[in-house]
Design a protein around this motif. Structure first.
Motif, short mmCIF file in Angstrom:
data_model
loop_
_atom_site.label_atom_id
_atom_site.label_comp_id
_atom_site.label_asym_id
_atom_site.label_seq_id
_atom_site.Cartn_x
_atom_site.Cartn_y
_atom_site.Cartn_z
N SER B 123 0.79 30.45 -11.27
CA SER B 123 2.07 31.08 -11.57
C SER B 123 2.31 31.03 -13.08
CB SER B 123 3.19 30.33 -10.85
OG SER B 123 3.26 29.01 -11.33
N ARG B 124 3.20 31.87 -13.51
CA ARG B 124 3.50 31.94 -14.94
C ARG B 124 4.41 30.79 -15.34
NH1 ARG B 124 4.08 38.36 -16.26
NH2 ARG B 124 2.09 38.93 -15.31
N GLN B 125 3.97 30.05 -16.32
CA GLN B 125 4.76 28.91 -16.75
C GLN B 125 4.74 28.84 -18.26
OE1 GLN B 125 3.58 25.34 -14.17
NE2 GLN B 125 2.26 26.96 -13.41
N VAL B 126 5.82 28.32 -18.82
CA VAL B 126 5.87 28.18 -20.27
C VAL B 126 5.43 26.79 -20.68
CG1 VAL B 126 7.33 29.72 -21.58
CG2 VAL B 126 8.32 28.35 -19.75
N LEU B 127 4.65 26.75 -21.71
CA LEU B 127 4.18 25.47 -22.20
C LEU B 127 5.32 24.73 -22.87
CD1 LEU B 127 1.57 23.82 -22.59
CD2 LEU B 127 1.57 24.72 -24.91
N GLU B 128 5.47 23.47 -22.51
CA GLU B 128 6.61 22.72 -23.04
C GLU B 128 6.19 21.62 -24.01
OE1 GLU B 128 9.25 21.24 -20.10
OE2 GLU B 128 9.57 23.20 -19.21
N VAL B 129 4.96 21.61 -24.41
CA VAL B 129 4.51 20.58 -25.33
C VAL B 129 5.27 20.71 -26.65
CG1 VAL B 129 2.56 19.68 -26.63
CG2 VAL B 129 2.24 20.45 -24.28
N GLY B 130 5.79 19.60 -27.12
CA GLY B 130 6.56 19.62 -28.36
C GLY B 130 8.05 19.74 -28.12
N ALA B 131 8.42 20.04 -26.91
CA ALA B 131 9.83 20.19 -26.59
C ALA B 131 10.49 18.82 -26.41
CB ALA B 131 10.00 21.01 -25.33
N LEU B 132 11.80 18.79 -26.54
CA LEU B 132 12.56 17.57 -26.35
C LEU B 132 13.43 17.70 -25.10
CD1 LEU B 132 13.69 16.75 -30.01
CD2 LEU B 132 12.07 15.47 -28.61
N LEU B 133 13.40 16.69 -24.26
CA LEU B 133 14.24 16.68 -23.07
C LEU B 133 15.30 15.60 -23.23
CD1 LEU B 133 11.40 16.65 -20.37
CD2 LEU B 133 12.66 18.63 -21.21
N PRO B 134 16.48 15.81 -22.65
CA PRO B 134 17.49 14.75 -22.70
C PRO B 134 17.00 13.55 -21.89
CG PRO B 134 18.16 16.49 -21.22
CD PRO B 134 16.93 16.98 -21.93
N SER B 135 17.20 12.36 -22.42
CA SER B 135 16.62 11.19 -21.76
C SER B 135 17.44 10.73 -20.56
CB SER B 135 16.46 10.05 -22.77
OG SER B 135 17.63 9.88 -23.50
N HIS B 136 18.70 11.06 -20.53
CA HIS B 136 19.52 10.56 -19.43
C HIS B 136 19.49 11.50 -18.22
CE1 HIS B 136 22.27 13.44 -21.28
NE2 HIS B 136 22.94 13.45 -20.16
N ALA B 137 18.88 12.67 -18.40
CA ALA B 137 18.90 13.65 -17.32
C ALA B 137 17.50 14.09 -16.91
CB ALA B 137 19.75 14.86 -17.73
#
Lengths: 253, 253
Positions: B123-137
């Motif tokens: 399936s088509r997916q976007v690469l998330e390497v380098g991205a920042l995610l919120p740590s509490h969620a």
DNA sequence: GAATGCCGTTCGACAATGTCGTACGGTGCG
DNA sequence: CGCACCGTACGACATTGTCGAACGGCATTC
């Protein structure tokens, strides 16, 4: 104030060195390589550490690139119009060709890979986004060189990666001329034995080549019995390149 | 010379701003945001442009991040031991769980994604390497926060992304305590509606948590009928985390 | 086990360096 | 056409970064 800021230039040199060095480096090591006094380099490193661009191993005291730099660097992709527009088309090129797709831009006479779609067969593959490929030994590179106003700078000799690598500047010139005329380029085991790549130019609204899109894979799949690129794959690549160019505002040609 | 170098600090601030801004920014815009005189910012930009860290649109005159920065930043991954060691294990976790896998590290109270394996289903997916995610969620973030010596800094309120996001610091503290005891974390529609993630800690030879590995996907696939994480998937994730930790030299626990 | 070399780091004086008020040409808007 | 805003250039001042010398720590050596 025409004139670059010395300390920033030096900081950039430090980062470049840390990036190329692969492993961690010490203050003295960096100072020697840059021909700068040790305290000067240390001051730069301290600042870069403060902003998170480098990190220091608590035990060895050596330095390496930091996470903040990585995150900021990856933001480059968001602003890269070429990549953004090309996302969908490269996916569909991967499905049609069943090979891995890469998109590259010329950067200091090398090919900077800004997008990479894995071959759609669940095989294990390493992501090459951010990597640099030699421009004279890859299809992406040839496409970019062919239309580059600067052309190939012959300040350093062309490195041979395999027996098939073009190392003679004149022969490369001929090959680039052919690329210009055909509108696509190939690399047949010129970078890696058994590996073939095909690419076509992406042009923007001013018709200047801003990037290249192409596929790569084993010679058995990409070439026919005469070791020539399969024409159907060439068409797929060229069609993808045209589609992306159109997205960028190029007049369909 | 204890004291950071001003110009480098400012240059870093410029880059950070350009990275966050998403779109291109002008000299005046940057100068206003940084509360610096326009010529000062211009000098910094000129130098950053020279080293390839920023690029300027020839027509609009506005600035954006440059290719050199991207390439240098991506070199960070080569030196990242966590990621290198985790490559194989994350692949196998993806095959076993049939979900997308991510590996993250704590960076300025957020989760920096250093590796990402797509769900193995074409399936088509976007690469998330380098991205920042919120740590509490996110599950990755909870795992990292749970073992972080600093803990969660309550200088800014916890942002709500969905109705299920934990925004109360006390409740989050309880959740983190549970994570510590169970040895794994979950995020059930706390970041994106319909999306669930699971994660477990990666520890090094000193038994400190240096990262987290986890999977994410739609709630229908990752949870059972009681909207609880499927135990088989939890096991896969924990086993992968243990394997990676062992590679990093941790004593099997 | 003292001596030696190398490391990362600190100190501090000097002057080279970057800063920033002011000003200029170009562009788009009203 | 005038105005506001842009990105850029100039240049004087003093702030700022530079770098020689020196310190403590760590291996390795003899």
């Amino acid at each position: 104030m025409p004139g670059p800021i010395q300390s920033i230039e030096r900081a950039a040199a430090v980062l470049r060195l840390l990036a190329s060095g692969a492993r961690r480096m010490g203050v003295a090591e960096l100072a020697r390589a840059l021909e700068l006094p040790k305290p000067t380099v240390h001051g730069i490193l301290r600042t870069l550490q403060l902003v998170g661009f480098v990190e220091q191993s608590p035990d060895t005291g050596k330095y390496q690139l930091g996470a903040a730099l990585f995150h900021i660097g990856s933001s480059y992709l968001d602003g890269n119009e070429l990549r953004t527009r090309a996302l969908n088309w490269s996916d569909s090129l991967a499905s049609r060709s069943m090979e891995s797709v890469r998109i590259g831009t010329l950067h200091e006479n090398q090919v900077l890979v800004v997008h990479h779609v894995f071959r759609p067969d669940n095989s294990r593959q390493v992501l090459e986004v951010g990597a640099l490929l030699p421009s004279h030994a890859s299809a992406l590179g040839k496409v970019l060189l062919a239309d580059d106003p600067v052309g190939l700078t012959d300040d350093e000799p062309l490195k041979a990666y395999t027996a098939a690598t073009i190392t003679d500047p004149d022969l490369l010139g001929d090959a680039l001329e052919q690329v210009r005329q055909r509108g696509w380029a190939s690399d047949i085991e010129e970078l890696v034995d058994g590996e073939v790549s095909l690419a076509a130019p992406i042009r923007d609204r001013r018709a200047v080549t801003v990037g290249a899109v192409g596929i790569s894979g084993p010679v058995e799949r990409l070439c026919d019995e005469h070791k020539q690129p399969r024409t159907d794959l060439v068409s797929y690549v060229r069609e993808a390149a045209r589609s992306i160019s159109r997205e960028l505002g190029a007049i369909p040609w």
